[in-house]
Scaffold this motif. Structure first.
Motif, PDB file in Angstrom:
ATOM      1  N   UNK A  64       0.758  -1.211  -0.141  1.00  0.00           N
ATOM      2  CA  UNK A  64      -0.144  -0.050   0.070  1.00  0.00           C
ATOM      3  C   UNK A  64       0.804   1.315   0.141  1.00  0.00           C
ATOM      4  N   UNK A  65       2.016   1.140   0.669  1.00  0.00           N
ATOM      5  CA  UNK A  65       2.853   2.298   0.567  1.00  0.00           C
ATOM      6  C   UNK A  65       3.427   2.870  -0.592  1.00  0.00           C
ATOM      7  N   UNK A  66       3.889   1.816  -1.306  1.00  0.00           N
ATOM      8  CA  UNK A  66       4.379   2.124  -2.961  1.00  0.00           C
ATOM      9  C   UNK A  66       3.367   2.401  -3.846  1.00  0.00           C
ATOM     10  N   UNK A  67       2.263   1.726  -3.474  1.00  0.00           N
ATOM     11  CA  UNK A  67       0.907   1.803  -4.380  1.00  0.00           C
ATOM     12  C   UNK A  67       0.244   3.074  -4.237  1.00  0.00           C
ATOM     13  N   UNK A  68       0.473   3.895  -3.394  1.00  0.00           N
ATOM     14  CA  UNK A  68      -0.083   5.128  -3.274  1.00  0.00           C
ATOM     15  C   UNK A  68       0.865   6.236  -3.365  1.00  0.00           C
ATOM     16  N   UNK A  69       2.083   6.083  -3.701  1.00  0.00           N
ATOM     17  CA  UNK A  69       2.980   7.156  -3.813  1.00  0.00           C
ATOM     18  C   UNK A  69       2.992   7.592  -5.289  1.00  0.00           C
ATOM     19  N   UNK A  70       2.314   8.821  -5.428  1.00  0.00           N
ATOM     20  CA  UNK A  70       2.182   9.500  -6.716  1.00  0.00           C
ATOM     21  C   UNK A  70       3.198   9.148  -7.627  1.00  0.00           C
ATOM     22  N   UNK A  71       4.657   9.438  -7.173  1.00  0.00           N
ATOM     23  CA  UNK A  71       5.701   9.410  -8.137  1.00  0.00           C
ATOM     24  C   UNK A  71       5.978   7.870  -8.628  1.00  0.00           C
ATOM     25  N   UNK A  97       2.239   4.461 -14.343  1.00  0.00           N
ATOM     26  CA  UNK A  97       1.613   3.235 -14.486  1.00  0.00           C
ATOM     27  C   UNK A  97      -0.061   3.583 -14.699  1.00  0.00           C
ATOM     28  N   UNK A  98      -0.482   2.329 -15.402  1.00  0.00           N
ATOM     29  CA  UNK A  98      -1.926   2.611 -15.717  1.00  0.00           C
ATOM     30  C   UNK A  98      -3.065   2.426 -14.746  1.00  0.00           C
ATOM     31  N   UNK A  99      -2.403   2.416 -13.543  1.00  0.00           N
ATOM     32  CA  UNK A  99      -3.277   2.096 -12.347  1.00  0.00           C
ATOM     33  C   UNK A  99      -2.607   3.032 -11.388  1.00  0.00           C
ATOM     34  N   UNK A 100      -3.528   3.011 -10.152  1.00  0.00           N
ATOM     35  CA  UNK A 100      -3.154   3.854  -9.134  1.00  0.00           C
ATOM     36  C   UNK A 100      -3.392   5.330  -9.156  1.00  0.00           C
ATOM     37  N   UNK A 101      -3.169   5.826  -7.716  1.00  0.00           N
ATOM     38  CA  UNK A 101      -2.856   5.390  -6.650  1.00  0.00           C
ATOM     39  C   UNK A 101      -3.740   4.640  -5.920  1.00  0.00           C
ATOM     40  N   UNK A 102      -3.605   3.532  -5.338  1.00  0.00           N
ATOM     41  CA  UNK A 102      -4.540   2.667  -4.726  1.00  0.00           C
ATOM     42  C   UNK A 102      -5.128   3.344  -3.594  1.00  0.00           C
ATOM     43  N   UNK A 111      -7.286   1.850  -0.069  1.00  0.00           N
ATOM     44  CA  UNK A 111      -7.063   0.657   0.842  1.00  0.00           C
ATOM     45  C   UNK A 111      -7.866  -0.471   0.134  1.00  0.00           C
ATOM     46  N   UNK A 112      -8.922  -0.347  -0.329  1.00  0.00           N
ATOM     47  CA  UNK A 112      -9.856  -1.666  -0.960  1.00  0.00           C
ATOM     48  C   UNK A 112      -9.129  -2.157  -2.264  1.00  0.00           C
ATOM     49  N   UNK A 113      -8.434  -1.426  -3.074  1.00  0.00           N
ATOM     50  CA  UNK A 113      -7.782  -1.753  -4.294  1.00  0.00           C
ATOM     51  C   UNK A 113      -6.441  -2.786  -3.644  1.00  0.00           C
ATOM     52  N   UNK A 114      -5.793  -2.043  -2.898  1.00  0.00           N
ATOM     53  CA  UNK A 114      -4.721  -2.803  -2.411  1.00  0.00           C
ATOM     54  C   UNK A 114      -4.928  -4.333  -1.585  1.00  0.00           C
ATOM     55  N   UNK A 115      -6.230  -4.212  -1.121  1.00  0.00           N
ATOM     56  CA  UNK A 115      -6.714  -5.386  -0.248  1.00  0.00           C
ATOM     57  C   UNK A 115      -7.004  -6.529  -1.499  1.00  0.00           C
ATOM     58  N   UNK A 116      -7.567  -5.963  -2.549  1.00  0.00           N
ATOM     59  CA  UNK A 116      -8.056  -6.980  -3.690  1.00  0.00           C
ATOM     60  C   UNK A 116      -6.641  -7.436  -4.172  1.00  0.00           C
ATOM     61  N   UNK A 117      -5.876  -6.653  -4.545  1.00  0.00           N
ATOM     62  CA  UNK A 117      -4.669  -7.118  -5.282  1.00  0.00           C
ATOM     63  C   UNK A 117      -3.683  -8.124  -4.343  1.00  0.00           C
TER      64      UNK A 117
END
Length: 185
Positions: free
Chosen positions: A28-35, A40-45, A47-53
């Motif tokens: 979740x920490x890296x998947x929510x980092x805008x940089x 990427x064609x996804x994100x920022x995540x 909490x629900x998306x990170x849980x699904x992944x």
């Protein structure tokens, strides 16, 4: 289900391993980092998306062979999970390759080290004929990893994918098993 003998994959500094429940916060920490998700064609995540992944990866790990071989990348010295690396269509002989790393891991050679290890597995253990990847043409860090692994640019697709900031160009890179073998004798 029996896990293949070569999993987890160990390199000099890294462990490429199955995901664990306790990887959630790192993902979740890296998947929510805008940089990190900038190209990427996804994100920022959410909490629900990170849980699904994470749940999807944990479920995939219950079977072998896997349609997608997605692995957590951990620094052995610190046991820190710094990103992920995947072979999509892992059961075919022509797999798409992908990776994503936390910003703290950038510039340390971890991406190249993990990519070389997974390419070796693709060609030696999985019997792949070809691996390929795409990236945003502006993402120098991503295509630099591909080039260091020996992948060559096969194409430049113009405005082929809608990104957060408009239509993006993508580079296509690939590596054939014969090319990999010739470079790794």
């Amino acid at each position: 289900m029996s896990t293949p003998f070569w999993l987890p994959i160990e390199t000099e500094r890294l462990l490429l391993r199955d995901f664990r429940e306790d990887d959630f916060d790192s993902i979740h920490a890296y998947a929510t980092d805008p940089e990190v998700v900038r190209y990427m064609p996804w994100g920022p995540n959410t909490l629900e998306v990170t849980r699904e992944v994470l749940d999807r990866n944990l479920e995939r790990q219950k079977t072998w062979p896997r349609e997608e071989l997605s692995l957590a990348v951990e620094v052995k010295a610190t046991s820190e999970m710094i990103g992920s690396i995947s072979l999509h269509d892992a059961n075919s002989d022509n797999s798409a390759f992908g990776y994503c790393y936390s910003r703290d891991a950038w510039g340390k050679g971890y991406g190249t080290e993990a990519a070389r290890a997974l390419a070796r597995i693709a060609f030696t253990e999985l019997g792949h004929h070809r691996i390929w990847a795409t990236c945003d043409a502006r993402n120098h860090g991503s295509y630099a990893i591909m080039e260091k692994v020996g992948m060559r640019r096969e194409g430049h697709m113009l405005k082929n994918l809608k990104a957060r900031d408009g239509w993006r160009d993508s580079y296509v890179y690939a590596l054939l098993a014969d090319e990999w073998r010739a470079a790794n004798r």
